[in-house]
Design a protein around this motif. Sequence first.
Motif: not given
Length: 308
Positions: A255-256, A299-302, A306-308
């Motif tokens: 995605a990034v 930024l959207y994912i964070k 979802w990064l956890r």
Amino acid sequence: MNYFVNPTVSQTDTKKPQKGWIRLKSHNRKALSEVQKLYGVDLEQEVTHAVEENGFVLLPVEMPVLIGEHFRSVRFLMALSSDVLITLEPESGIAPIDDVEARVKLSSEEISSKDMVLMLIETLIDTTHETVNHISLALDSLAQEALATSGGFDLKGRQVGVADIADTAIGLGEAEELLAHTVEGQLMLARAVRWVRRTMKADYTDTSIILSDIQGSRRHAQFQHSKVRNVQQSLMTTLDLKQNQIIKIFTIVTAVFTPPTLIAAYYGQNFAYMPELGFAWGEWSVMAATAFFALVPMLYIKKKGWLR
């Protein structure tokens, strides 16, 4: 021929049936053939349950036994009559049977074949207790390994991988198989005791005590088996979570890097005229746009966690 008979019985005439205990090894074909002719019982037949033949009761037993430094599932056959006990054992031998033979030799009284079988079964029950205790200690170690894998990192600070979980899972599988053979062996011993009680008129109180010991040993093995299944379930859950984590990482990376890849692909085309080439800040503008479109998905994912 490897005969062991009671001290009060003559061993000089091997052409006539004798009283006592005859131990045979499966690889000794000559001795096996002589005993079969002498007593008229087929010891080489495939026996999966108790069978009566020519005055003998054939009792198969299969259970894990410590051979060297490892447990192995061994199978042997007991042929019992009112006067004779014949045991057909694997070539490697069985240590608990050796212990019973030593006890019988030291006895000052004549021991009947029925009592020798019960002594042998009692010793095998004690062996089962030792086996299950050994497995219990191994399970504690495997449970600690499973706990470490669920934490994500081992003692060296590196992330625990699928290979580490697989090693623990293999150990649990071996323990489960060993416990299954143990439970099966206890069931076979219980059937043997009931056949001895019924056919040899063994003392009801003594056989009831032995059956209670077998039941207790079987419950202990079943409890350890339940522990194995619980640890396996926990381990498989951890493995699923790790696999999902790996997939999530690849999804985030995709995605990034997808927007910058599209921008790079656009400006990599060979058009005859690209107006951005004439801009004074064209290169920096494209680099800024690339960074912006890469940071927006991050930024959207964070924000979604979802990064956890």
